[in-house]
Write a protein that holds these residues in place. Structure first.
Motif, PDB file in Angstrom:
ATOM      1  N   UNK A   1     -15.741   4.641  10.827  1.00 45.72           N
ATOM      2  CA  UNK A   1     -14.378   5.004  10.420  1.00 45.72           C
ATOM      3  C   UNK A   1     -13.440   3.846  10.737  1.00 45.72           C
ATOM      4  N   UNK A   2     -12.653   3.436   9.739  1.00 48.75           N
ATOM      5  CA  UNK A   2     -11.617   2.423   9.926  1.00 48.75           C
ATOM      6  C   UNK A   2     -10.270   3.097   9.705  1.00 48.75           C
ATOM      7  N   UNK A   3      -9.400   3.039  10.710  1.00 54.80           N
ATOM      8  CA  UNK A   3      -8.046   3.587  10.596  1.00 54.80           C
ATOM      9  C   UNK A   3      -7.104   2.421  10.356  1.00 54.80           C
ATOM     10  N   UNK A   4      -6.423   2.437   9.227  1.00 52.04           N
ATOM     11  CA  UNK A   4      -5.532   1.336   8.847  1.00 52.04           C
ATOM     12  C   UNK A   4      -4.106   1.869   8.846  1.00 52.04           C
ATOM     13  N   UNK A   5      -3.324   1.499   9.871  1.00 51.97           N
ATOM     14  CA  UNK A   5      -1.969   2.026  10.035  1.00 51.97           C
ATOM     15  C   UNK A   5      -0.953   1.040   9.470  1.00 51.97           C
ATOM     16  N   UNK A   6      -0.470   1.331   8.272  1.00 49.13           N
ATOM     17  CA  UNK A   6       0.509   0.477   7.582  1.00 49.13           C
ATOM     18  C   UNK A   6       0.057  -0.988   7.584  1.00 49.13           C
ATOM     19  N   UNK A   7      -1.171  -1.283   7.138  1.00 45.08           N
ATOM     20  CA  UNK A   7      -1.701  -2.639   7.314  1.00 45.08           C
ATOM     21  C   UNK A   7      -1.098  -3.683   6.388  1.00 45.08           C
ATOM     22  N   UNK A   8      -0.296  -3.261   5.406  1.00 47.53           N
ATOM     23  CA  UNK A   8       0.221  -4.237   4.434  1.00 47.53           C
ATOM     24  C   UNK A   8       1.742  -4.330   4.431  1.00 47.53           C
ATOM     25  N   UNK A   9       2.411  -3.603   5.296  1.00 46.95           N
ATOM     26  CA  UNK A   9       3.877  -3.501   5.243  1.00 46.95           C
ATOM     27  C   UNK A   9       4.572  -4.850   5.370  1.00 46.95           C
ATOM     28  N   UNK A  10       4.058  -5.714   6.247  1.00 48.16           N
ATOM     29  CA  UNK A  10       4.738  -6.986   6.516  1.00 48.16           C
ATOM     30  C   UNK A  10       4.349  -8.082   5.516  1.00 48.16           C
ATOM     31  N   UNK A  11       3.576  -7.741   4.489  1.00 50.22           N
ATOM     32  CA  UNK A  11       3.049  -8.749   3.568  1.00 50.22           C
ATOM     33  C   UNK A  11       3.724  -8.652   2.210  1.00 50.22           C
ATOM     34  N   UNK A  12       3.701  -9.762   1.460  1.00 51.12           N
ATOM     35  CA  UNK A  12       4.276  -9.704   0.115  1.00 51.12           C
ATOM     36  C   UNK A  12       3.333  -8.947  -0.824  1.00 51.12           C
ATOM     37  N   UNK A  13       3.845  -8.608  -2.002  1.00 51.98           N
ATOM     38  CA  UNK A  13       3.130  -7.705  -2.908  1.00 51.98           C
ATOM     39  C   UNK A  13       1.761  -8.251  -3.303  1.00 51.98           C
ATOM     40  N   UNK A  14       1.664  -9.542  -3.550  1.00 46.85           N
ATOM     41  CA  UNK A  14       0.389 -10.142  -3.954  1.00 46.85           C
ATOM     42  C   UNK A  14      -0.651 -10.019  -2.847  1.00 46.85           C
ATOM     43  N   UNK A  15      -0.249 -10.317  -1.613  1.00 41.17           N
ATOM     44  CA  UNK A  15      -1.169 -10.236  -0.481  1.00 41.17           C
ATOM     45  C   UNK A  15      -1.528  -8.777  -0.197  1.00 41.17           C
TER      46      UNK A  15
END
Length: 266
Positions: free
Chosen positions: A176-190
């Motif tokens: 199980x991988x829990x990903x808590x808001x893993x992309x919030x600080x990144x730009x849309x492409x990333x």
């Protein structure tokens, strides 16, 4: 037929670090099968991150009261001994966070941090850990993984640091991988690249993913099922496409309505 991996029943989380106890999660229920991707969405303060941290076993047992059951392959994470919980953390359950610069140690090199779970949970030699870490850095699509192994977090871009976090969380191939808001600080492409990376990890390693986000467009592109939280309660749950096409709650309709039209599908 997939085997049940996780069952959360009637989870309630109450803080006791103020004069008046404050309940932040009410009667939370969730089931996940092996290899399934489930989204947990809601605005800040909805209780989604608290629920995820409880599942990861990362909430203090002192300052809060937790009631209910969190069964991971039959082991209740709320009541099991700390030793059993530590054996699961990083080994069977991995977690990635919103901002890698606050999660990664600035004075330790990337390779040392990616290897941490291997040092705790395996008896691999130093060379074996190095080879596994470099291979994992390559699997998360970082160029020149041998060089990155010897770099410090501040020498990498935000997207590269998030890939390092995923490598560290996946190094023991957790179920199980829990990903808590893993992309919030990144730009849309990333953001899109990280979502595709999580999809590939799920497909290749059969890792179940609990994806926490306030961004419904990302959730729709990644998750088969979704739970919508508001004010500590799950207000709606079901298959992602069905909820997007026919939401039953006004709150869900408002969240969907806030997605820029260019991001919507269908």
């Amino acid at each position: 037929m997939s085997k049940e991996l996780l069952r959360v029943t009637d989870l309630n989380i109450e803080f006791h670090d103020h004069l008046i106890p404050e309940t932040v999660v009410f009667d939370f229920d969730l089931t996940m099968e092996q290899g399934e991707i489930v989204g947990l969405v809601g605005e800040s303060g909805s209780g989604k991150s608290m629920s995820a941290l409880a599942i990861a076993g990362l909430l203090s047992r002192k300052d809060m009261q937790k009631r209910g059951e969190i069964l991971f392959e039959g082991v209740d994470l709320l009541t099991c001994e700390r030793k059993a919980l530590r054996q699961l953390q990083g080994n069977e359950i991995g977690m990635i966070f919103q901002e890698p610069m606050t999660s990664l140690n600035p004075v330790k090199k990337v390779g040392w941090q990616v290897e941490e779970a291997l040092r705790i949970h395996t008896k691999l030699s130093k060379q074996e850990r190095y080879e596994r870490a470099v291979r994992m850095l390559s699997e998360v699509e970082l160029d020149h993984p041998e060089r990155i192994y010897h770099q410090y977090p501040h020498e990498l871009s935000g997207g590269m640091r998030q890939r390092v976090m995923i490598a560290a969380a996946m190094i023991c191939e957790p179920k199980l991988l829990i990903a808590d808001e893993p992309t919030t600080a990144l730009d849309v492409t990333i953001q899109a690249q990280i979502v595709e990376l999580l999809k590939r990890m799920n497909r290749q390693k059969r890792t179940a993913v609990l994806f926490i986000s306030h961004d419904l467009s990302l959730v729709r592109g990644l998750c088969r099922r979704v739970l919508v939280m508001q004010g500590g309660y799950v207000v709606e749950s079901g298959l992602t496409d069905q909820i997007f096409e026919n939401p039953g709650e006004d709150y869900t309709r408002r969240l969907i309505g806030a997605i820029p039209k260019v991001m919507r599908r269908g």
